[in-house]
Design a protein around this motif. Structure first.
Motif, PDB file in Angstrom:
ATOM      1  N   LEU A 193      -1.242  12.262  -7.055  1.00 30.27           N
ATOM      2  CA  LEU A 193      -0.771  11.612  -5.833  1.00 30.27           C
ATOM      3  C   LEU A 193      -1.937  11.406  -4.872  1.00 30.27           C
ATOM      4  N   THR A 194      -2.049  10.202  -4.317  1.00 26.95           N
ATOM      5  CA  THR A 194      -3.101   9.880  -3.367  1.00 26.95           C
ATOM      6  C   THR A 194      -2.494   9.542  -2.027  1.00 26.95           C
ATOM      7  N   ALA A 195      -2.962  10.194  -0.961  1.00 29.42           N
ATOM      8  CA  ALA A 195      -2.515   9.869   0.391  1.00 29.42           C
ATOM      9  C   ALA A 195      -3.360   8.727   0.917  1.00 29.42           C
ATOM     10  N   LEU A 196      -2.727   7.600   1.230  1.00 29.82           N
ATOM     11  CA  LEU A 196      -3.455   6.416   1.688  1.00 29.82           C
ATOM     12  C   LEU A 196      -3.534   6.332   3.194  1.00 29.82           C
ATOM     13  N   THR A 197      -2.665   7.019   3.903  1.00 34.30           N
ATOM     14  CA  THR A 197      -2.716   7.061   5.357  1.00 34.30           C
ATOM     15  C   THR A 197      -2.417   8.454   5.830  1.00 34.30           C
ATOM     16  N   ARG A 198      -2.770   8.720   7.073  1.00 39.19           N
ATOM     17  CA  ARG A 198      -2.434   9.998   7.684  1.00 39.19           C
ATOM     18  C   ARG A 198      -1.553   9.812   8.910  1.00 39.19           C
ATOM     19  N   LYS A 199      -1.093   8.571   9.116  1.00 34.19           N
ATOM     20  CA  LYS A 199      -0.271   8.300  10.301  1.00 34.19           C
ATOM     21  C   LYS A 199       1.128   8.818  10.100  1.00 34.19           C
ATOM     22  N   ALA A 200       1.765   9.239  11.199  1.00 31.30           N
ATOM     23  CA  ALA A 200       3.129   9.725  11.126  1.00 31.30           C
ATOM     24  C   ALA A 200       4.079   8.665  11.596  1.00 31.30           C
TER      25      ALA A 200
ATOM     26  N   VAL B  99       1.628   6.916   3.692  1.00 33.86           N
ATOM     27  CA  VAL B  99       1.794   6.288   2.390  1.00 33.86           C
ATOM     28  C   VAL B  99       1.200   7.181   1.313  1.00 33.86           C
ATOM     29  N   CYS B 100       1.988   7.441   0.278  1.00 32.42           N
ATOM     30  CA  CYS B 100       1.534   8.213  -0.872  1.00 32.42           C
ATOM     31  C   CYS B 100       1.621   7.323  -2.102  1.00 32.42           C
ATOM     32  N   LEU B 101       0.532   7.252  -2.871  1.00 29.90           N
ATOM     33  CA  LEU B 101       0.475   6.380  -4.041  1.00 29.90           C
ATOM     34  C   LEU B 101       0.387   7.198  -5.314  1.00 29.90           C
ATOM     35  N   LEU B 102       1.248   6.850  -6.278  1.00 27.14           N
ATOM     36  CA  LEU B 102       1.158   7.399  -7.627  1.00 27.14           C
ATOM     37  C   LEU B 102       0.884   6.245  -8.566  1.00 27.14           C
ATOM     38  N   ASP B 103      -0.306   6.226  -9.155  1.00 30.18           N
ATOM     39  CA  ASP B 103      -0.698   5.162 -10.069  1.00 30.18           C
ATOM     40  C   ASP B 103      -0.457   5.630 -11.501  1.00 30.18           C
ATOM     41  N   LEU B 104       0.565   5.083 -12.138  1.00 32.24           N
ATOM     42  CA  LEU B 104       0.913   5.501 -13.499  1.00 32.24           C
ATOM     43  C   LEU B 104      -0.065   4.975 -14.541  1.00 32.24           C
ATOM     44  N   ASP B 105      -0.923   4.041 -14.149  1.00 32.50           N
ATOM     45  CA  ASP B 105      -1.949   3.547 -15.060  1.00 32.50           C
ATOM     46  C   ASP B 105      -3.192   4.440 -15.063  1.00 32.50           C
ATOM     47  N   SER B 106      -3.253   5.351 -14.097  1.00 28.07           N
ATOM     48  CA  SER B 106      -4.391   6.257 -14.020  1.00 28.07           C
ATOM     49  C   SER B 106      -4.202   7.413 -14.993  1.00 28.07           C
ATOM     50  N   ALA B 107      -5.290   7.857 -15.596  1.00 29.81           N
ATOM     51  CA  ALA B 107      -5.210   8.969 -16.545  1.00 29.81           C
ATOM     52  C   ALA B 107      -4.798  10.262 -15.859  1.00 29.81           C
ATOM     53  N   GLU B 108      -5.220  10.442 -14.597  1.00 29.21           N
ATOM     54  CA  GLU B 108      -4.907  11.682 -13.881  1.00 29.21           C
ATOM     55  C   GLU B 108      -3.470  11.726 -13.390  1.00 29.21           C
ATOM     56  N   ARG B 109      -2.930  10.562 -13.002  1.00 31.33           N
ATOM     57  CA  ARG B 109      -1.571  10.470 -12.452  1.00 31.33           C
ATOM     58  C   ARG B 109      -1.365  11.479 -11.329  1.00 31.33           C
TER      59      ARG B 109
ATOM     60  N   PRO C 139       6.073  13.899   1.599  1.00 32.46           N
ATOM     61  CA  PRO C 139       6.571  14.334   2.905  1.00 32.46           C
ATOM     62  C   PRO C 139       7.751  13.507   3.399  1.00 32.46           C
ATOM     63  N   VAL C 140       8.537  14.116   4.246  1.00 34.82           N
ATOM     64  CA  VAL C 140       9.659  13.417   4.869  1.00 34.82           C
ATOM     65  C   VAL C 140       9.138  12.238   5.686  1.00 34.82           C
ATOM     66  N   GLY C 141       9.798  11.091   5.543  1.00 34.29           N
ATOM     67  CA  GLY C 141       9.426   9.913   6.311  1.00 34.29           C
ATOM     68  C   GLY C 141       8.334   9.071   5.701  1.00 34.29           C
ATOM     69  N   ALA C 142       7.859   9.445   4.497  1.00 36.54           N
ATOM     70  CA  ALA C 142       6.752   8.721   3.868  1.00 36.54           C
ATOM     71  C   ALA C 142       7.239   7.481   3.135  1.00 36.54           C
ATOM     72  N   LEU C 143       6.297   6.586   2.843  1.00 33.58           N
ATOM     73  CA  LEU C 143       6.497   5.506   1.895  1.00 33.58           C
ATOM     74  C   LEU C 143       5.803   5.933   0.613  1.00 33.58           C
ATOM     75  N   PHE C 144       6.584   6.274  -0.399  1.00 31.93           N
ATOM     76  CA  PHE C 144       6.083   6.734  -1.689  1.00 31.93           C
ATOM     77  C   PHE C 144       6.033   5.538  -2.616  1.00 31.93           C
TER      78      PHE C 144
END
Length: 280
Positions: free
Chosen positions: A273-280, A261-271, A45-50
């Motif tokens: 995207l995980t949303a870590l917060t819902r704040k805007a 905050v959206c996290l992409l863990d490249l060490d994970s088999a699924e790879r 999303p716009v404004g996120a920390l990826f």
């Protein structure tokens, strides 16, 4: 807080505000016969920390450079603020900027802070205007330090301290003499002069000190600039544990709203995207 016009981006009014900043479908990066990144589908999303995490040589830098339009050799589709990475790479490069990345755009050790800022300002001026005034550089530096103080206060709330310790940049300091956190801040400052909508901060782990990394993540999480509400940040680290620690405490403090905050863990088999917060 207001900033010099050189630091305030123009907004692309042709893109719907509900559209993602970054969108990929089956996006892969190959180097020769080796697949560096395989089949990613992302909606940032716009404004996120990826945040892209992963071990050394997992493809973090390659992914960030590709999304900034600085790397070829990919398949699938990707758009950055509505611009196709395949057919509109020039537009993607125009709306994105890299903080200091040693392999790609290392700061010049022989320059002072003010000369590095001046060089960045010159690059954004018309070809027929090859110089900037001392006043323009000084004004930019003053307002940048005002921004740093504001971020420092917000990050301090997150860290449970009066101030997080972000540096104040001094124009006459030589870049080669800067402390690691000072240098990282300058790299971000120079990138912001380019009016990006996507800011790339690769490898926060280059900051060896734990406190420096914590302050850097806190700053990226809370960075807000007046009139600049669509700035999206993509950053990487091998293990952003300091960021996770901050996010665990975020509901207990009252700073300015943190980025989602959206996290992409490249060490994970699924790879995925995980949303870590819902704040805007």
């Amino acid at each position: 807080m207001t900033l010099d016009s050189a630091l305030v981006p123009t907004v692309n009014s042709t893109q719907d505000s509900s559209d993602p900043a970054i969108q990929t479908r089956n996006f892969s990066i190959r180097k020769g016969r080796q697949t560096v990144i395989g089949a990613l589908s992302l909606d940032i999303p716009v404004g996120a920390l990826f945040v892209v995490s992963g071990r050394f040589a997992s493809g973090k830098t390659a992914l960030l450079l590709a999304l900034a339009g600085r790397l070829r050799g990919f398949s699938g589709t990707a758009t950055v603020f509505g611009h196709s990475l395949r057919s509109g790479g020039g537009q993607v490069r125009h709306v994105s900027a890299l903080a200091e990345t040693p392999i790609v755009n290392r700061l010049d050790d022989d320059l002072t802070v003010e000369r590095q800022i001046a060089a960045a300002l010159v690059l954004r001026q018309p070809w027929w205007k090859p110089l900037v005034t001392h006043k323009a550089v000084a004004l930019c530096l003053v307002r940048v330090n005002a921004l740093l103080r504001e971020v420092d206060a917000r990050a301090g709330d997150l860290l449970g301290k009066r101030a997080a310790g972000l540096p104040r940049l001094i124009g006459t300091d030589r870049i080669v003499c800067l402390q690691p956190l000072d240098r990282a801040v300058l790299g971000v400052v120079v990138a912001l002069i380019g009016r990006p909508r996507l800011l790339i901060v690769d490898d926060v782990d280059t900051l060896r000190d734990t406190d420096d990394r914590t302050r850097a993540w806190a700053a990226l999480l809370t960075l807000r600039i007046a009139g600049w509400h669509d700035l999206t940040i993509a950053a990487s680290g091998q293990d952003p544990k300091e960021l996770f620690e901050i996010l665990e405490r975020i509901d207990d403090v009252q700073p300015a709203p943190a980025r989602p905050v959206c996290l992409l863990d490249l060490d994970s088999a699924e790879r995925t995207l995980t949303a870590l917060t819902r704040k805007a």
